[in-house]
Design an enzyme around this catalytic site. Structure first.
Site, short mmCIF file in Angstrom:
data_model
loop_
_atom_site.label_atom_id
_atom_site.label_comp_id
_atom_site.label_asym_id
_atom_site.label_seq_id
_atom_site.Cartn_x
_atom_site.Cartn_y
_atom_site.Cartn_z
N ASN A 1 -9.70 -9.74 -24.08
CA ASN A 1 -8.67 -10.79 -23.95
C ASN A 1 -7.14 -10.28 -23.61
O ASN A 1 -6.99 -9.18 -24.19
CB ASN A 1 -8.66 -11.89 -25.20
CG ASN A 1 -7.96 -12.96 -25.17
OD1 ASN A 1 -6.90 -12.93 -25.18
ND2 ASN A 1 -8.76 -14.12 -24.94
N TYR B 1 -5.27 -8.70 -27.28
CA TYR B 1 -6.28 -7.75 -27.50
C TYR B 1 -7.46 -7.84 -28.38
O TYR B 1 -8.43 -7.98 -28.13
CB TYR B 1 -5.72 -6.25 -27.42
CG TYR B 1 -5.14 -5.73 -26.41
CD1 TYR B 1 -5.07 -6.36 -24.97
CD2 TYR B 1 -4.48 -4.39 -26.34
CE1 TYR B 1 -4.52 -5.88 -23.91
CE2 TYR B 1 -4.02 -3.87 -24.93
CZ TYR B 1 -3.88 -4.69 -23.87
OH TYR B 1 -3.41 -4.28 -22.73
N GLU C 1 -21.97 -5.99 -29.25
CA GLU C 1 -22.90 -5.83 -30.32
C GLU C 1 -22.77 -7.22 -30.77
O GLU C 1 -23.75 -8.10 -31.44
CB GLU C 1 -23.09 -4.90 -31.57
CG GLU C 1 -23.10 -3.30 -30.97
CD GLU C 1 -21.92 -2.91 -30.08
OE1 GLU C 1 -21.00 -3.50 -29.70
OE2 GLU C 1 -21.67 -1.29 -30.26
#
Ligand code: THU
Length: 160
Positions: free
Chosen positions: A65, A68, A75
């Site tokens: 994004n 950040y 995961e």
């Protein structure tokens, strides 16, 4: 006063071809989904593939994004999807592949600390170890029979 020693045993496979067929197939799914990661800022691609005890395979990759910290690792993208869609299923196996987009890497890349904590939550919840295999984009694959090996002295619900 006394020292305590914490030991971890990991297994190293020379290549994906050394894995049992079912595990090689799961790792291939992690590799395939890695290539679809949305990582325009780091250009570091990560793929995760989970085998659930109901036979389903869930895959996920990192989603970055412009702000950040709002991005999410592969995961957690995968395990949260699994947890939301199949709340009663157990995660049996996890395959991870990661590396820089342009040149790849033969260094096996383990899950980050935040992901280890998140995976640990599911291992504790399901009372079944998660068999974790991680690699770079090529080369050696490292196996940890349980998340616990990767996160000794973990924080879990028993402390609450
Ligand atoms: N990343 C993961 O997806 N998993 C990890 O365990 C480590 C890091 C992602 C986050 C970010 O999009 C990029 O890799 C670089 O840190």
């Amino acid at each position: 006063m006394k020292d305590i020693k914490i030991e971890t045993t990991l297994t190293v496979f020379e290549t994906i071809n050394e894995l049992p067929d079912d595990m090689a197939a799961l790792m291939q799914k992690a590799i395939d989904i890695r290539l679809k990661a949305y990582a325009p800022y780091s250009n570091f691609l990560v793929g995760a593939a989970l085998l659930l005890d109901n036979g389903k395979v869930i895959t996920g990759n990192n989603q970055e994004n412009a702000s950040y910290p709002s991005g999410l690792c592969a995961e957690r993208t995968a395990i949260y999807y699994a947890g939301s869609q199949f709340p009663d299923a157990k995660i049996v196996k996890m395959a991870l592949s990661a590396g820089p987009k342009a040149k790849g890497t033969a260094v096996p890349i383990p899950p980050c600390g935040a992901c280890r904590q998140a995976i640990s939550e599911y291992e504790v919840k399901q009372e079944l170890p998660i068999d974790i295999y991680f690699m770079g984009t090529t080369g050696k694959v490292v196996r940890s029979k349980s998340l616990e090996n990767l996160l000794p002295l973990g924080f879990d619900r028993s402390f609450l």
